[in-house]
Write a protein that holds these residues in place. Sequence first.
Motif, PDB file in Angstrom:
ATOM      1  N   MET B   1     -23.588 -21.587   9.587  1.00 47.35           N
ATOM      2  CA  MET B   1     -24.750 -21.361  10.460  1.00 47.35           C
ATOM      3  C   MET B   1     -24.290 -20.965  11.866  1.00 47.35           C
ATOM      4  O   MET B   1     -24.738 -19.977  12.434  1.00 47.35           O
ATOM      5  CB  MET B   1     -25.591 -22.652  10.511  1.00 47.35           C
ATOM      6  CG  MET B   1     -26.909 -22.510  11.258  1.00 47.35           C
ATOM      7  SD  MET B   1     -27.949 -21.223  10.494  1.00 47.35           S
ATOM      8  CE  MET B   1     -29.082 -20.889  11.820  1.00 47.35           C
ATOM      9  N   ILE B   2     -23.330 -21.741  12.416  1.00 48.32           N
ATOM     10  CA  ILE B   2     -22.845 -21.453  13.762  1.00 48.32           C
ATOM     11  C   ILE B   2     -22.170 -20.076  13.787  1.00 48.32           C
ATOM     12  O   ILE B   2     -22.287 -19.332  14.760  1.00 48.32           O
ATOM     13  CB  ILE B   2     -21.896 -22.553  14.269  1.00 48.32           C
ATOM     14  CG1 ILE B   2     -21.517 -22.298  15.739  1.00 48.32           C
ATOM     15  CG2 ILE B   2     -20.612 -22.649  13.465  1.00 48.32           C
ATOM     16  CD1 ILE B   2     -21.431 -23.531  16.552  1.00 48.32           C
ATOM     17  N   ALA B   3     -21.516 -19.735  12.665  1.00 53.63           N
ATOM     18  CA  ALA B   3     -20.857 -18.426  12.571  1.00 53.63           C
ATOM     19  C   ALA B   3     -21.894 -17.321  12.726  1.00 53.63           C
ATOM     20  O   ALA B   3     -21.699 -16.369  13.486  1.00 53.63           O
ATOM     21  CB  ALA B   3     -20.134 -18.295  11.231  1.00 53.63           C
ATOM     22  N   PHE B   4     -22.998 -17.486  12.027  1.00 50.94           N
ATOM     23  CA  PHE B   4     -24.061 -16.481  12.049  1.00 50.94           C
ATOM     24  C   PHE B   4     -24.653 -16.344  13.451  1.00 50.94           C
ATOM     25  O   PHE B   4     -24.860 -15.239  13.951  1.00 50.94           O
ATOM     26  CB  PHE B   4     -25.143 -16.875  11.034  1.00 50.94           C
ATOM     27  CG  PHE B   4     -26.185 -15.827  10.846  1.00 50.94           C
ATOM     28  CD1 PHE B   4     -25.851 -14.587  10.306  1.00 50.94           C
ATOM     29  CD2 PHE B   4     -27.496 -16.063  11.230  1.00 50.94           C
ATOM     30  CE1 PHE B   4     -26.822 -13.604  10.140  1.00 50.94           C
ATOM     31  CE2 PHE B   4     -28.468 -15.085  11.070  1.00 50.94           C
ATOM     32  CZ  PHE B   4     -28.133 -13.860  10.523  1.00 50.94           C
ATOM     33  N   ILE B   5     -24.864 -17.496  14.107  1.00 50.26           N
ATOM     34  CA  ILE B   5     -25.398 -17.474  15.474  1.00 50.26           C
ATOM     35  C   ILE B   5     -24.424 -16.758  16.405  1.00 50.26           C
ATOM     36  O   ILE B   5     -24.833 -15.971  17.267  1.00 50.26           O
ATOM     37  CB  ILE B   5     -25.683 -18.918  15.973  1.00 50.26           C
ATOM     38  CG1 ILE B   5     -26.813 -19.520  15.147  1.00 50.26           C
ATOM     39  CG2 ILE B   5     -26.032 -18.935  17.456  1.00 50.26           C
ATOM     40  CD1 ILE B   5     -27.049 -20.991  15.384  1.00 50.26           C
ATOM     41  N   CYS B   6     -23.123 -17.013  16.223  1.00 55.30           N
ATOM     42  CA  CYS B   6     -22.122 -16.383  17.085  1.00 55.30           C
ATOM     43  C   CYS B   6     -22.104 -14.868  16.912  1.00 55.30           C
ATOM     44  O   CYS B   6     -21.939 -14.130  17.881  1.00 55.30           O
ATOM     45  CB  CYS B   6     -20.731 -16.959  16.806  1.00 55.30           C
ATOM     46  SG  CYS B   6     -20.552 -18.626  17.453  1.00 55.30           S
ATOM     47  N   ILE B   7     -22.282 -14.411  15.670  1.00 52.83           N
ATOM     48  CA  ILE B   7     -22.346 -12.962  15.438  1.00 52.83           C
ATOM     49  C   ILE B   7     -23.545 -12.369  16.180  1.00 52.83           C
ATOM     50  O   ILE B   7     -23.417 -11.410  16.934  1.00 52.83           O
ATOM     51  CB  ILE B   7     -22.463 -12.649  13.926  1.00 52.83           C
ATOM     52  CG1 ILE B   7     -21.194 -13.092  13.181  1.00 52.83           C
ATOM     53  CG2 ILE B   7     -22.685 -11.153  13.698  1.00 52.83           C
ATOM     54  CD1 ILE B   7     -21.254 -12.861  11.688  1.00 52.83           C
ATOM     55  N   LEU B   8     -24.707 -12.990  15.976  1.00 52.14           N
ATOM     56  CA  LEU B   8     -25.921 -12.478  16.606  1.00 52.14           C
ATOM     57  C   LEU B   8     -25.806 -12.491  18.123  1.00 52.14           C
ATOM     58  O   LEU B   8     -26.172 -11.533  18.806  1.00 52.14           O
ATOM     59  CB  LEU B   8     -27.137 -13.323  16.174  1.00 52.14           C
ATOM     60  CG  LEU B   8     -27.663 -13.069  14.769  1.00 52.14           C
ATOM     61  CD1 LEU B   8     -28.922 -13.892  14.529  1.00 52.14           C
ATOM     62  CD2 LEU B   8     -27.958 -11.579  14.553  1.00 52.14           C
ATOM     63  N   LEU B   9     -25.246 -13.580  18.648  1.00 55.90           N
ATOM     64  CA  LEU B   9     -25.085 -13.721  20.087  1.00 55.90           C
ATOM     65  C   LEU B   9     -24.178 -12.616  20.639  1.00 55.90           C
ATOM     66  O   LEU B   9     -24.482 -11.998  21.663  1.00 55.90           O
ATOM     67  CB  LEU B   9     -24.479 -15.096  20.388  1.00 55.90           C
ATOM     68  CG  LEU B   9     -24.459 -15.515  21.853  1.00 55.90           C
ATOM     69  CD1 LEU B   9     -25.878 -15.741  22.344  1.00 55.90           C
ATOM     70  CD2 LEU B   9     -23.638 -16.787  22.036  1.00 55.90           C
ATOM     71  N   THR B  10     -23.076 -12.363  19.925  1.00 56.12           N
ATOM     72  CA  THR B  10     -22.135 -11.336  20.368  1.00 56.12           C
ATOM     73  C   THR B  10     -22.804  -9.967  20.382  1.00 56.12           C
ATOM     74  O   THR B  10     -22.677  -9.207  21.343  1.00 56.12           O
ATOM     75  CB  THR B  10     -20.900 -11.300  19.440  1.00 56.12           C
ATOM     76  OG1 THR B  10     -20.383 -12.621  19.352  1.00 56.12           O
ATOM     77  CG2 THR B  10     -19.829 -10.371  19.982  1.00 56.12           C
ATOM     78  N   ILE B  11     -23.551  -9.670  19.302  1.00 52.56           N
ATOM     79  CA  ILE B  11     -24.234  -8.379  19.241  1.00 52.56           C
ATOM     80  C   ILE B  11     -25.261  -8.263  20.363  1.00 52.56           C
ATOM     81  O   ILE B  11     -25.356  -7.227  21.033  1.00 52.56           O
ATOM     82  CB  ILE B  11     -24.916  -8.183  17.860  1.00 52.56           C
ATOM     83  CG1 ILE B  11     -23.839  -8.151  16.761  1.00 52.56           C
ATOM     84  CG2 ILE B  11     -25.742  -6.906  17.837  1.00 52.56           C
ATOM     85  CD1 ILE B  11     -24.393  -8.062  15.354  1.00 52.56           C
ATOM     86  N   ALA B  12     -25.997  -9.360  20.611  1.00 56.61           N
ATOM     87  CA  ALA B  12     -27.027  -9.333  21.649  1.00 56.61           C
ATOM     88  C   ALA B  12     -26.407  -9.101  23.021  1.00 56.61           C
ATOM     89  O   ALA B  12     -26.862  -8.233  23.787  1.00 56.61           O
ATOM     90  CB  ALA B  12     -27.827 -10.639  21.634  1.00 56.61           C
ATOM     91  N   VAL B  13     -25.341  -9.846  23.333  1.00 54.80           N
ATOM     92  CA  VAL B  13     -24.693  -9.703  24.647  1.00 54.80           C
ATOM     93  C   VAL B  13     -24.108  -8.295  24.787  1.00 54.80           C
ATOM     94  O   VAL B  13     -24.212  -7.663  25.842  1.00 54.80           O
ATOM     95  CB  VAL B  13     -23.593 -10.777  24.839  1.00 54.80           C
ATOM     96  CG1 VAL B  13     -22.794 -10.512  26.107  1.00 54.80           C
ATOM     97  CG2 VAL B  13     -24.221 -12.158  24.896  1.00 54.80           C
ATOM     98  N   TYR B  14     -23.533  -7.795  23.697  1.00 50.16           N
ATOM     99  CA  TYR B  14     -22.973  -6.431  23.700  1.00 50.16           C
ATOM    100  C   TYR B  14     -24.077  -5.407  23.971  1.00 50.16           C
ATOM    101  O   TYR B  14     -23.920  -4.517  24.812  1.00 50.16           O
ATOM    102  CB  TYR B  14     -22.300  -6.157  22.358  1.00 50.16           C
ATOM    103  CG  TYR B  14     -21.990  -4.704  22.071  1.00 50.16           C
ATOM    104  CD1 TYR B  14     -20.934  -4.062  22.722  1.00 50.16           C
ATOM    105  CD2 TYR B  14     -22.734  -3.977  21.146  1.00 50.16           C
ATOM    106  CE1 TYR B  14     -20.646  -2.733  22.465  1.00 50.16           C
ATOM    107  CE2 TYR B  14     -22.450  -2.655  20.876  1.00 50.16           C
ATOM    108  CZ  TYR B  14     -21.404  -2.030  21.531  1.00 50.16           C
ATOM    109  OH  TYR B  14     -21.115  -0.722  21.263  1.00 50.16           O
ATOM    110  N   ALA B  15     -25.200  -5.559  23.254  1.00 49.12           N
ATOM    111  CA  ALA B  15     -26.293  -4.593  23.393  1.00 49.12           C
ATOM    112  C   ALA B  15     -26.817  -4.584  24.825  1.00 49.12           C
ATOM    113  O   ALA B  15     -27.035  -3.512  25.410  1.00 49.12           O
ATOM    114  CB  ALA B  15     -27.420  -4.930  22.410  1.00 49.12           C
ATOM    115  N   VAL B  16     -26.985  -5.773  25.410  1.00 52.18           N
ATOM    116  CA  VAL B  16     -27.508  -5.845  26.779  1.00 52.18           C
ATOM    117  C   VAL B  16     -26.501  -5.245  27.766  1.00 52.18           C
ATOM    118  O   VAL B  16     -26.854  -4.437  28.634  1.00 52.18           O
ATOM    119  CB  VAL B  16     -27.838  -7.305  27.173  1.00 52.18           C
ATOM    120  CG1 VAL B  16     -28.186  -7.398  28.649  1.00 52.18           C
ATOM    121  CG2 VAL B  16     -28.988  -7.826  26.317  1.00 52.18           C
ATOM    122  N   SER B  17     -25.199  -5.591  27.585  1.00 56.28           N
ATOM    123  CA  SER B  17     -24.227  -5.084  28.552  1.00 56.28           C
ATOM    124  C   SER B  17     -24.055  -3.572  28.424  1.00 56.28           C
ATOM    125  O   SER B  17     -23.800  -2.878  29.402  1.00 56.28           O
ATOM    126  CB  SER B  17     -22.877  -5.811  28.443  1.00 56.28           C
ATOM    127  OG  SER B  17     -22.481  -5.909  27.112  1.00 56.28           O
TER     128      SER B  17
END
Lengths: 127, 226
Positions: B1-17
């Motif tokens: 579960m935490i792995a999945f959240i980390c993937i989503l978080l990384t993609i989100a931060v990448y997309a915003v930056s």
Amino acid sequence: MSKALRIITQVLFLYLFALLGNFLVKLLHLPISGSILGLFIVLGLLHFKVLKLSTVELGASFLTSEMLLFFIPSAVAIIQYKSEILQHGSQFLIVILLSTVTVMAVTGLVAQFAIRRLANKKGEIGQ
Amino acid sequence: MIAFICILLTIAVYAVSKLVYRKMRFALLSPLLIAPCILSLMLVGVHIDYSDYDKGGRWLSNLLQPAVVGFAVPLYKFRKVMKKYAKIIAVSMSTGVFVAIIISGVFSHIVHLNDNYLLSLLPRSITTPIAMAVSVDIGGMPTMTAIFVIVTGITGLILGPAIIRSMHIQEKLAKGLLLGMGAHGAGTSKALEFGSEEGAAASLAMVLAAIITLVFAPILTPLILL
């Protein structure tokens, strides 16, 4: 097929070539990495028309244009090296900054010089 | 579960930056510099270990492999140009690799880094898996090398365009070669922003730099340690 679905299948398809590359590198004890071998395999297949450009183009351009995303986890890994960075961080940064600038400048200038010399030679022959 | 959240978080931060970078067009705001900083702060802030983060992060890192395979496409499209300039490419890349190895050693000596760090810095300008293999081969620390490779990528990505401008590099091929030589995959992604011919040249440079380094590094290392 929708575009997103085509991208996903093509990415998986390219991934298969990376896996094939990894497998061959292990099997034959080659010194290069599996993905570079995979690149050459795909290049060969395109060249010999076994593979059509359209079967990989969408996936490849998606992967290469979003490539920075795939570097981010390894960049985050730096936080594991707090003590080394506190101790030597500025030295590392000086070496990397100065070397990278030198390497890029030299490579670019050598290439540009050679390209222009070749163009001039061809021009002379043409006259 | 935490792995999945980390993937989503990384993609989100990448997309915003990436979005911010597109708006501001300021080199220091490169997503490869900003996103890892934000993510690191988040991980430290909520006490998540890197090893837990990497359970998800690994999935994204793994996509580097098909991405490298994907560089076959620009190479294929520009194969005629690459063939025409084969000699020039070979000379430029051999020079580039030679300078990269020697200069990293010289600067490491100048700032008084010990041999362990020096050796780990030598292969820093090539793509990670091969850089790590070279590092092992010449007696460096592969995990430190991986860090140096990524810092080199960020540096080259940010400084590459400025070098191209200040050195008046106008040939597309030369632009691509310097980006792929100096900053491996990260430089290649920048080259693709310039254009597809630059991208093809950078892809080739990235591949050749790795292969030439495999050969040159063990030969040059004893010289640097003198």
